[in-house]
Write a protein that holds these residues in place. Structure first.
Motif, PDB file in Angstrom:
ATOM      1  N   ARG A 410       0.833  -1.191   0.000  1.00 19.99           N
ATOM      2  CA  ARG A 410       0.000   0.000   0.000  1.00 19.99           C
ATOM      3  C   ARG A 410       0.881   1.260   0.000  1.00 19.99           C
ATOM      4  NH1 ARG A 410      -3.387   0.340  -2.185  1.00 19.99           N
ATOM      5  NH2 ARG A 410      -4.468   1.962  -1.024  1.00 19.99           N
ATOM      6  N   PRO A 411       0.365   2.362  -0.541  1.00 19.48           N
ATOM      7  CA  PRO A 411       1.117   3.617  -0.490  1.00 19.48           C
ATOM      8  C   PRO A 411       1.458   4.013   0.941  1.00 19.48           C
ATOM      9  CG  PRO A 411      -0.737   3.806  -2.012  1.00 19.48           C
ATOM     10  CD  PRO A 411      -0.901   2.501  -1.297  1.00 19.48           C
ATOM     11  N   LEU A 412       2.566   4.704   1.095  1.00 21.22           N
ATOM     12  CA  LEU A 412       3.025   5.093   2.425  1.00 21.22           C
ATOM     13  C   LEU A 412       2.103   6.122   3.066  1.00 21.22           C
ATOM     14  CD1 LEU A 412       6.863   5.432   1.720  1.00 21.22           C
ATOM     15  CD2 LEU A 412       5.647   3.497   2.736  1.00 21.22           C
ATOM     16  N   THR A 413       1.451   6.916   2.239  1.00 21.91           N
ATOM     17  CA  THR A 413       0.539   7.941   2.753  1.00 21.91           C
ATOM     18  C   THR A 413      -0.778   7.867   1.989  1.00 21.91           C
ATOM     19  OG1 THR A 413       1.346   9.603   1.190  1.00 21.91           O
ATOM     20  CG2 THR A 413       2.452   9.476   3.326  1.00 21.91           C
ATOM     21  N   GLY A 414      -1.822   8.481   2.558  1.00 24.47           N
ATOM     22  CA  GLY A 414      -3.107   8.554   1.879  1.00 24.47           C
ATOM     23  C   GLY A 414      -4.111   7.566   2.432  1.00 24.47           C
ATOM     24  N   GLY A 420      -1.319   2.762  -5.581  1.00 22.47           N
ATOM     25  CA  GLY A 420       0.104   2.443  -5.630  1.00 22.47           C
ATOM     26  C   GLY A 420       0.383   1.542  -6.825  1.00 22.47           C
ATOM     27  N   LEU A 421       1.650   1.220  -7.043  1.00 22.47           N
ATOM     28  CA  LEU A 421       2.002   0.356  -8.181  1.00 22.47           C
ATOM     29  C   LEU A 421       1.358  -1.022  -8.060  1.00 22.47           C
ATOM     30  CD1 LEU A 421       5.757   1.144  -8.910  1.00 22.47           C
ATOM     31  CD2 LEU A 421       3.794   1.541 -10.411  1.00 22.47           C
ATOM     32  N   TRP A 422       1.232  -1.534  -6.827  1.00 28.65           N
ATOM     33  CA  TRP A 422       0.571  -2.830  -6.654  1.00 28.65           C
ATOM     34  C   TRP A 422      -0.835  -2.792  -7.233  1.00 28.65           C
ATOM     35  CZ3 TRP A 422       1.971  -7.573  -4.380  1.00 28.65           C
ATOM     36  CH2 TRP A 422       0.924  -8.485  -4.249  1.00 28.65           C
ATOM     37  N   ILE A 574      -6.589   9.268 -13.501  1.00 26.05           N
ATOM     38  CA  ILE A 574      -7.342   8.422 -12.577  1.00 26.05           C
ATOM     39  C   ILE A 574      -6.606   8.418 -11.245  1.00 26.05           C
ATOM     40  CG2 ILE A 574      -8.003   6.034 -12.081  1.00 26.05           C
ATOM     41  CD1 ILE A 574      -8.488   5.693 -15.061  1.00 26.05           C
ATOM     42  N   ALA A 575      -7.315   8.737 -10.185  1.00 25.15           N
ATOM     43  CA  ALA A 575      -6.677   8.857  -8.877  1.00 25.15           C
ATOM     44  C   ALA A 575      -7.356   8.011  -7.811  1.00 25.15           C
ATOM     45  CB  ALA A 575      -6.661  10.325  -8.444  1.00 25.15           C
ATOM     46  N   LYS A 576      -8.369   7.194  -8.177  1.00 24.86           N
ATOM     47  CA  LYS A 576      -9.077   6.358  -7.209  1.00 24.86           C
ATOM     48  C   LYS A 576      -8.941   4.888  -7.595  1.00 24.86           C
ATOM     49  CE  LYS A 576     -12.584   9.756  -5.878  1.00 24.86           C
ATOM     50  NZ  LYS A 576     -14.045  10.040  -5.787  1.00 24.86           N
ATOM     51  N   ARG A 577      -8.619   4.050  -6.624  1.00 30.96           N
ATOM     52  CA  ARG A 577      -8.469   2.600  -6.875  1.00 30.96           C
ATOM     53  C   ARG A 577      -9.712   2.015  -7.516  1.00 30.96           C
ATOM     54  NH1 ARG A 577      -7.218  -0.387  -1.517  1.00 30.96           N
ATOM     55  NH2 ARG A 577      -6.988  -2.171  -2.897  1.00 30.96           N
ATOM     56  N   SER A 578     -10.879   2.439  -7.068  1.00 31.65           N
ATOM     57  CA  SER A 578     -12.134   1.860  -7.561  1.00 31.65           C
ATOM     58  C   SER A 578     -12.372   2.151  -9.040  1.00 31.65           C
ATOM     59  CB  SER A 578     -13.313   2.390  -6.742  1.00 31.65           C
ATOM     60  OG  SER A 578     -13.360   3.809  -6.797  1.00 31.65           O
ATOM     61  N   GLU A 579     -11.638   3.102  -9.589  1.00 31.40           N
ATOM     62  CA  GLU A 579     -11.819   3.453 -10.999  1.00 31.40           C
ATOM     63  C   GLU A 579     -10.864   2.698 -11.918  1.00 31.40           C
ATOM     64  OE1 GLU A 579     -11.265   7.643 -11.132  1.00 31.40           O
ATOM     65  OE2 GLU A 579     -13.140   8.109 -10.098  1.00 31.40           O
ATOM     66  N   LEU A 580      -9.880   1.981 -11.356  1.00 32.59           N
ATOM     67  CA  LEU A 580      -8.852   1.356 -12.189  1.00 32.59           C
ATOM     68  C   LEU A 580      -9.403   0.254 -13.083  1.00 32.59           C
ATOM     69  CD1 LEU A 580      -5.716   1.055  -9.857  1.00 32.59           C
ATOM     70  CD2 LEU A 580      -5.963   2.485 -11.885  1.00 32.59           C
ATOM     71  N   VAL A 581     -10.082  -0.729 -12.483  1.00 33.53           N
ATOM     72  CA  VAL A 581     -10.531  -1.889 -13.265  1.00 33.53           C
ATOM     73  C   VAL A 581     -11.478  -1.471 -14.388  1.00 33.53           C
ATOM     74  CG1 VAL A 581     -11.788  -4.068 -13.209  1.00 33.53           C
ATOM     75  CG2 VAL A 581     -10.085  -3.556 -11.443  1.00 33.53           C
TER      76      VAL A 581
END
Length: 612
Positions: A410-414, A420-422, A574-581
């Motif tokens: 997970r990202p170090l902050t936020g 993150g890259l993962w 894109i800045a939200k994980r839920s939007e990636l897929v």
């Protein structure tokens, strides 16, 4: 003379094209213009493509390829920068193992191309680079540009990081030079070669009958050497007797049969396997025998422990064993027996230190891993007894018991929606499920566990010499090579790397090459920011200033606008994980339709210092 104005002349305007000495008879079976002879030779040595950034110094060859050959075999691939042209050939070779042609404009074009040539050299990738040069005969230089672009030893610009270079002075010498260049580029250890072509030589004429030309089939690259049988027998004995064998799977081919034999060897030995993100896929990363995630530079503590326990190490052209041994044992002189399988010694020279530190080898087999592994497997199977098979089963069971599911980084902050890259890897895994794909490029800090490698074409390696800016061009070249294979090209590129080479994407649009590009955008040169922080911390100074002259944020670059300017569709940021897929699924569908698509993804770092 009366009536003549001072300073005028009756001479015709200086021409930059020589008139042919004669016209060949209509039934002449051969070539007449020297550049036609050269173009036919490029076809004979098997070049399908030649990446070009136009220049007058090779106008003769370019005209011949287009009009005499119909721009086919080789097909000219237009690039917007010489560095991109070489990078595209580099990426092409990573997929095919074959050289692509590159044509660069005289000294200035070769200077542009130089970093990319060094990347290809360090990555041991073949390519045949041709460079025009202004007229070497000073009496035939017609313009100031001819003088500026005339160099007595143009190959010296790249001589220290190509396998061979030449500057032939006649049509027959040029054909011999191209045959030799092709032979050398394709012979392991492979690499780039460079041939200088005089502009006037290209445009001169010499009737050259086809019957008098050498048959290119008689000048092929030699077959790679077979391993010495006695050394293979000795290696097999050591590996059969080993309690903790370890395989370092380094530079190997994209051949699927060789991949399967490599897996069989590891399973037969019950050997732990390490791989390296600097080079292309060598072993399935989610196999029970694979160690921790492969690293771009330093292996993890778990990898160190595996190597430290080894009593026999089988190095399959591992790039940098000295660093790994020093990590594991605190010194280069490994206490384990080391078996090295590589031809890379033949490429080592004094100018560059890409050979890394000198590591020990108790058994040095001068052959490519793809030749050694089948012979070694056959010998092990021949001599293996019941006790060996029992120990192998125990090692396999132990590895299975010790196997733990990877933990997402997970990202170090936020917060939970920060990316993150993962997360990029995990979203790609979902979007590409059930599909054949190729990760043609991944950024520093990439997490293989999020998108495991299971096929020799599922990952193609880093940039060779850590020369930033090559990723876009290499990705385009790999995508070009993958056309028609049914394998979808995906490049994940850092924003700094992308911005240095963005116009390489134009060539993908120009050639209608489908590909997906994802920009892992942290709005800066994060690894260099970490170098600044480390330096400041060591000196007892302010770490808070590490971002100065590192962040690409005031203003932020419109990544998507730059991609669209090159002919790409896309979306973001894109800045939200839920939007990636959802975004990745839509992008994959677009690429399957034959489009070129880019996604700008804003990421937050998941490491400090230098990533493993």
């Amino acid at each position: 003379m009366p009536g003549k104005m001072r300073g005028t002349s009756t001479r015709a305007r200086i021409s930059t094209v020589d008139t042919p000495a004669a016209v060949p008879p209509g039934d002449f079976d051969g070539t007449f213009f020297n550049s036609d002879t050269i173009a036919h030779a490029l076809r004979e040595i098997g070049l399908r493509y030649a990446a070009v950034c136009p220049g007058s110094s090779f106008r003769g060859v370019q005209e011949s390829v287009v009009n005499a050959l119909g721009n086919r075999d080789p097909q000219l691939v237009l690039c917007l920068h010489e560095e991109h042209a070489v990078a595209i050939a580099h990426g092409y070779a990573r997929v095919t193992g074959e050289p692509m042609g590159v044509v660069v404009h005289c000294n200035v074009g070769l200077m542009h191309a130089a970093m990319a040539v060094y990347n290809a050299w360090c990555d041991r990738m073949p390519m045949i680079i041709l460079g025009g040069v202004g007229p070497l005969d000073s009496a035939r230089r017609r313009t100031p540009i001819d003088w500026l672009h005339s160099v007595s030893d143009q190959g010296s610009l790249v001589r220290q990081y190509v396998k061979w270079d030449d500057q032939p002075l006649s049509p027959r010498a040029t054909i011999e030079s191209l045959l030799r260049a092709n032979q050398i580029a394709r012979t392991a250890p492979r690499g780039p070669v460079y041939v200088t072509l005089d502009q006037r030589l290209q445009e001169d004429t010499l009737p050259y009958r086809n019957a008098d030309k050498p048959d290119a089939r008689r000048f092929r690259a030699p077959a790679p050497p077979a391993p010495e049988p006695e050394l293979v027998r000795q290696a097999a004995q050591w590996l059969v007797a080993a309690e903790h064998p370890v395989i370092l799977a380094g530079r190997v081919s994209r051949d699927e049969r060789a991949w399967n034999v490599r897996v069989r060897l590891a399973e037969t030995l019950g050997a732990a396997v390490l791989t390296d993100l600097k080079v292309a896929a060598a072993f399935p990363t989610d196999h029970v025998l694979h160690g921790p995630e492969p690293a771009i530079a330093f292996t993890s503590a778990a990898g160190e422990a595996i190597v430290r326990e080894a009593d026999v190490v089988l190095s399959l052209d591992w790039w940098d064993p000295a660093t790994l041994f020093t990590q594991a044992w605190g010194e280069i002189n490994a206490p384990a027996k080391v078996i090295r399988c590589s031809l890379d010694n033949y490429a080592h020279r004094g100018w560059t230190r890409d050979h890394m530190a000198l590591a020990p080898a108790d058994l040095d087999i001068l052959a490519e891993p793809d030749r050694v592994v089948p012979a070694l497997l056959g010998e092990i199977e021949r001599v293996a007894g019941d006790e060996f098979r029992r120990r192998t089963v125990e090692r396999l069971l132990a590895r299975t018991r010790e196997h733990v599911a990877p933990v997402p980084a997970r990202p170090l902050t936020g917060g939970p929606e920060d990316i993150g890259l993962w997360d990029i890897g995990a979203a790609l895994r979902e979007a590409l499920s059930g599909m054949a794909y190729c990760l043609v490029r991944a950024p520093l800090g990439w997490h293989v566990d999020a998108l495991p490698i299971r096929h020799p074409l599922e990952y193609l390696g880093a940039d060779g010499a850590a020369g930033v800016g090559g990723a876009p061009g290499m990705s385009v070249g790999s995508a070009l090579a993958l056309r028609g294979t049914g394998r979808l090209p995906v490049a994940v590129i850092g924003d700094g790397d992308f911005l240095m080479g963005v116009s390489a994407l134009w060539t993908a649009a120009s050639t209608r090459t489908p590909m997906l590009v994802i920009i892992a955008n942290n709005c800066g040169y994060y690894i260099d920011e970490q170098h600044q922080a480390t330096t400041a911390r060591t000196r007892g100074r302010a770490v808070e200033t590490a971002h100065v002259a590192q962040r690409i944020s005031e203003p932020e670059v419109d990544i998507l606008a730059m991609a669209r300017a090159q002919g790409f569709a896309g979306c973001g940021p894109i800045a939200k994980r839920s939007e990636l897929v959802p975004a990745f699924l839509a992008a994959v569908d677009a690429v399957k339709r034959g489009e070129r698509y880019l996604i700008d993804v804003r990421i937050k770092p998941d490491y400090e210092g230098y990533p493993k």
